[in-house]
Write an enzyme that holds these catalytic residues in place. Structure first.
Site, PDB file in Angstrom:
ATOM      1  N   ASP A  94      26.032 -86.080 -52.529  1.00  0.00           N
ATOM      2  CA  ASP A  94      26.778 -87.309 -52.205  1.00  0.00           C
ATOM      3  C   ASP A  94      27.734 -87.126 -51.035  1.00  0.00           C
ATOM      4  O   ASP A  94      28.117 -87.843 -50.128  1.00  0.00           O
ATOM      5  CB  ASP A  94      27.600 -87.739 -53.420  1.00  0.00           C
ATOM      6  CG  ASP A  94      26.766 -88.517 -54.318  1.00  0.00           C
ATOM      7  OD1 ASP A  94      25.528 -88.563 -53.996  1.00  0.00           O
ATOM      8  OD2 ASP A  94      27.334 -88.644 -55.610  1.00  0.00           O
ATOM      9  N   HIS A 136      37.286 -92.252 -54.654  1.00  0.00           N
ATOM     10  CA  HIS A 136      36.822 -91.543 -55.821  1.00  0.00           C
ATOM     11  C   HIS A 136      37.329 -89.819 -55.496  1.00  0.00           C
ATOM     12  O   HIS A 136      37.219 -89.282 -56.295  1.00  0.00           O
ATOM     13  CB  HIS A 136      35.121 -91.348 -55.608  1.00  0.00           C
ATOM     14  CG  HIS A 136      34.650 -92.598 -56.104  1.00  0.00           C
ATOM     15  ND1 HIS A 136      34.742 -93.190 -57.110  1.00  0.00           N
ATOM     16  CD2 HIS A 136      33.736 -93.362 -55.473  1.00  0.00           C
ATOM     17  CE1 HIS A 136      34.209 -94.332 -57.241  1.00  0.00           C
ATOM     18  NE2 HIS A 136      33.594 -94.586 -56.250  1.00  0.00           N
ATOM     19  N   GLY A 144      31.839 -88.943 -54.448  1.00  0.00           N
ATOM     20  CA  GLY A 144      31.508 -90.320 -54.342  1.00  0.00           C
ATOM     21  C   GLY A 144      31.583 -90.545 -53.026  1.00  0.00           C
ATOM     22  O   GLY A 144      31.997 -91.781 -52.672  1.00  0.00           O
ATOM     23  N   ASP A 171      35.854-102.754 -56.175  1.00  0.00           N
ATOM     24  CA  ASP A 171      34.754-102.086 -55.537  1.00  0.00           C
ATOM     25  C   ASP A 171      33.658-102.325 -56.912  1.00  0.00           C
ATOM     26  O   ASP A 171      34.052-102.289 -58.180  1.00  0.00           O
ATOM     27  CB  ASP A 171      34.923-100.778 -55.628  1.00  0.00           C
ATOM     28  CG  ASP A 171      33.868-100.031 -54.721  1.00  0.00           C
ATOM     29  OD1 ASP A 171      32.930 -99.554 -55.438  1.00  0.00           O
ATOM     30  OD2 ASP A 171      33.834 -99.610 -53.408  1.00  0.00           O
ATOM     31  N   HIS A 173      32.162 -99.890 -58.193  1.00  0.00           N
ATOM     32  CA  HIS A 173      32.330 -98.297 -58.905  1.00  0.00           C
ATOM     33  C   HIS A 173      33.845 -98.361 -59.423  1.00  0.00           C
ATOM     34  O   HIS A 173      34.734 -98.953 -58.651  1.00  0.00           O
ATOM     35  CB  HIS A 173      32.086 -97.287 -58.103  1.00  0.00           C
ATOM     36  CG  HIS A 173      30.643 -97.308 -57.605  1.00  0.00           C
ATOM     37  ND1 HIS A 173      30.197 -97.886 -56.353  1.00  0.00           N
ATOM     38  CD2 HIS A 173      29.428 -96.629 -57.893  1.00  0.00           C
ATOM     39  CE1 HIS A 173      28.745 -97.874 -56.115  1.00  0.00           C
ATOM     40  NE2 HIS A 173      28.342 -97.330 -57.296  1.00  0.00           N
ATOM     41  N   ASP A 259      30.634-103.210 -51.828  1.00  0.00           N
ATOM     42  CA  ASP A 259      29.230-102.904 -52.673  1.00  0.00           C
ATOM     43  C   ASP A 259      29.255-103.627 -53.927  1.00  0.00           C
ATOM     44  O   ASP A 259      28.361-103.752 -54.658  1.00  0.00           O
ATOM     45  CB  ASP A 259      29.260-101.486 -52.959  1.00  0.00           C
ATOM     46  CG  ASP A 259      30.432-100.934 -53.646  1.00  0.00           C
ATOM     47  OD1 ASP A 259      31.153-101.682 -54.036  1.00  0.00           O
ATOM     48  OD2 ASP A 259      30.511 -99.708 -54.031  1.00  0.00           O
ATOM     49  N   TYR A 298      27.470-100.952 -48.819  1.00  0.00           N
ATOM     50  CA  TYR A 298      26.497-100.070 -47.860  1.00  0.00           C
ATOM     51  C   TYR A 298      25.119-101.140 -47.441  1.00  0.00           C
ATOM     52  O   TYR A 298      24.121-100.504 -46.819  1.00  0.00           O
ATOM     53  CB  TYR A 298      25.650 -99.342 -49.215  1.00  0.00           C
ATOM     54  CG  TYR A 298      26.973 -98.499 -49.772  1.00  0.00           C
ATOM     55  CD1 TYR A 298      27.617 -97.406 -49.050  1.00  0.00           C
ATOM     56  CD2 TYR A 298      27.240 -98.782 -50.999  1.00  0.00           C
ATOM     57  CE1 TYR A 298      28.537 -96.653 -49.639  1.00  0.00           C
ATOM     58  CE2 TYR A 298      28.282 -98.060 -51.428  1.00  0.00           C
ATOM     59  CZ  TYR A 298      29.042 -96.931 -50.986  1.00  0.00           C
ATOM     60  OH  TYR A 298      29.857 -96.616 -51.553  1.00  0.00           O
TER      61      TYR A 298
END
Length: 586
Positions: A94, A136, A144, A171, A173, A259, A298
């Protein structure tokens, strides 16, 4: 809508970096966003600024010295060696080591720190840094797609002036790095709206509420696939309104990770541009100092559209701009509709199908109901310059003479550095919390029905007041925590699958050049040539030539004399010869 003073941070170099061919993270999206903002003629309506890039010393306000030293040195050619075959600092695929990695991190962090400073000074009501929001990153490890946690650094800057700060994360995540940093303090409340369930980073259940003094000040809203604008708004507004009423934050940071938009390559939500931007509009109406940061996202054209629209929301002109895109350098990217919009799709909203959204909302509101009042904190005047600047650790390029250099050099030699082993020695049966343990990214309870995990914690103070901390967890059979078989678990953001990373025998204490040291080894500050002398009380870092001097003189007296001894006649000849050009006449 009333006008706000808006500061907009952008560095022209930020779009020139790349994570590598085929990597989903595209820093170029920030350049595309900026061009679209300029095409809509928004720049004259804001204070457009280029932030001062963060220095390594500034980044160590949260991150460990060794990790930042690593980031300043790593290149694609040396990554295999410096990461010890991918087992330290950059784990998995990542976070590749690309060209200009540290410069990219310094731009991102510098923008968020300067945004916080501008908000704290009152020069702006809203500050924007779309290059930030990398939530992250851990204290001593990338995660991340995030290398440096600019959000934590910005919050620490705000805490110098404000008693309470609210962090909101939309987000897709979980904002694990920020929650983890402030898990034991009541001065920062973190609230994350995210997908949970076999999804990176695997944390963020509603049982994760903080620990110790920070109990109840971490709010998680776990969601499922396909959430729409209406569903998201039905949980966002009541939860945030309750937080504002109970916590009464002095400033708010909103991480606008894109995202969570419909059609994102790595996301699984179904938010439109308007539904995503509604969060910005809602917070703007509260008249609280606000920082807007970027984050995930993304599908580049959708990210640019949304952050452009949210910039307009910050200015209060979202109803005045034309939905048909103006001509700009990347106009062809927005084919075939060429409109400022991100529309939803026909995926099912699982949150409404199984009725889980109501349960999540009620649970979050009940948790907030248990917080009796806004926590208070004793405040004092904030020094205009930090102790690092005062002692010469952060020297400016201009305005220094030989005496300044000599004073700063001697100050570094005798400055007392903290020990890293005290956390486990004085607990007396209390639960322990090792902020530098290698398992910091899997440190909270995993409630996936496959087992249990035990959580251990102990608060660690930060420079801003109540501490920025990391935590650790030892797994108990669920495959998500640390095992006892000599390996540790990590999840990939790109694949959402766990993979094993070999654990080192002596753990992840502070080390020099990769050689793991014991838990009782003193901390070594990066980039400086000091060594630890075990004979000195407090572990003063000195060179051999100054060991007798440091033993006989106290720190205050030595600083008062600028590091020079007027009483001891014996001076090391080698030192005197090597530094004859720096001698200062009495």
């Amino acid at each position: 809508m009333s006008k706000r003073k808006v500061a907009y941070y952008f560095d022209t170099d930020v779009g020139s970096y790349t994570y590598g061919l085929g990597h989903p993270m595209k820093p170029h999206r920030i350049r595309v966003t900026h061009d679209l903002v300029a095409a809509y003629d928004m720049l004259p309506k804001m204070h457009v600024l280029r932030a001062k890039r963060a220095s390594p010393e500034m980044l160590t306000a949260f991150h460990t010295d060794e990790y930042i030293h690593f980031l300043t040195r790593v290149t694609p050619e040396t990554a295999e060696e410096l990461t010890y075959h991918g087992t330290r600092f950059l784990v998995g695929d990542d976070n590749p080591a690309f060209e200009g990695l540290f410069e990219f991190c310094s731009i991102s962090a510098g923008g968020s720190i300067c945004a916080a400073q501008r908000i704290a000074s009152g020069a702006a009501d809203i500050a924007i840094n779309w290059a930030g929001g990398l939530h992250h990153a851990k204290k001593r490890e990338a995660s991340g797609f995030c290398y440096v946690n600019d959000i934590v650094l910005g919050i620490l800057e705000l805490l110098r002036s404000y008693p309470r700060v609210l962090y909101i994360d939309i987000d897709c995540h979980h904002g694990d790095g920020v929650e983890e940093a402030f898990y034991t303090t009541d001065r920062v409340m973190t609230c994350s709206f995210h997908k949970f369930g076999e999804y990176f980073p695997g944390t963020g259940t509603q049982e994760d509420r903080g620990r110790g003094k920070g109990k109840g000040y971490a709010i998680n809203v776990p969601l499922k696939d396909g959430i729409t604008d209406e569903s998201f708004q039905s949980v966002f507004e009541p939860v945030i309104a309750k937080i504002l009423d109970v916590f009464q934050p002095s400033a708010v940071i909103l991480q606008c990770g894109a995202d969570s938009l419909s059609g994102d390559k790595l996301g699984c939500f179904n938010l439109t541009m308007n539904g995503h931007a509604h969060c910005v509009q809602f917070l703007r109406k509260q008249n609280i100092p606000l920082i807007l940061l970027g984050g995930g996202g993304y599908t580049v054209k959708n990210v640019a559209r949304t952050w452009t629209y949210e910039t307009a929301c910050a200015l209060g002109i979202e109803n005045d701009i034309d939905p048909n895109l103006p001509w700009n350098e990347y106009f062809e990217w927005f084919a075939p509709r060429y409109r400022l919009e991100v529309v939803g799709n026909n995926m099912d909203d699982v949150n409404m199908k199984d009725g889980s959204l109501d349960i999540v909302r009620v649970t979050a509101l009940e948790q907030l109901q248990n917080l009796v009042h806004a926590p208070s904190v004793q405040m004092h005047d904030v020094p205009k310059e930090s102790i690092g600047h005062h002692l010469g650790f952060m020297k400016d390029e201009e305005g220094w003479d030989e005496l300044d250099e000599r004073l700063a050099q001697h100050a570094r030699y005798v400055y007392t550095l903290q020990e890293t082993s005290s956390a486990s020695s004085d607990t007396d049966g209390e639960e322990s919390w090792d902020s530098d343990d290698s398992s910091s990214s899997q440190w909270r309870r995993q409630t996936n029905g496959r087992g249990r995990s035990s959580i251990t914690s102990k608060p660690t103070s930060s420079a801003a007041g109540n501490g920025a901390t990391n935590g650790n967890v030892s797994g108990n059979g669920n495959g998500n925590g640390n095992g006892t078989n000599g390996s540790r678990k990590r999840m990939s953001l790109m694949t959402n699958r766990y993979f094993d990373v070999p654990a080192h025998e002596n753990g992840f204490g502070h080390f020099e050049c990769g050689a793991p040291l014991g838990k009782n080894v003193k901390r070594r500050f990066f980039n400086y040539p000091e060594r630890w002398d075990s004979d000195l009380n407090g572990g003063l870092a000195t060179r051999d030539a100054f060991s007798p001097l440091a033993k006989t003189l106290d720190l205050a007296g030595l600083m008062e004399r600028g590091g020079r001894d007027r009483e001891v006649d014996t001076v090391d000849d080698d030192w005197d010869d090597n530094n004859s050009t720096m001698a200062v006449d009495s």
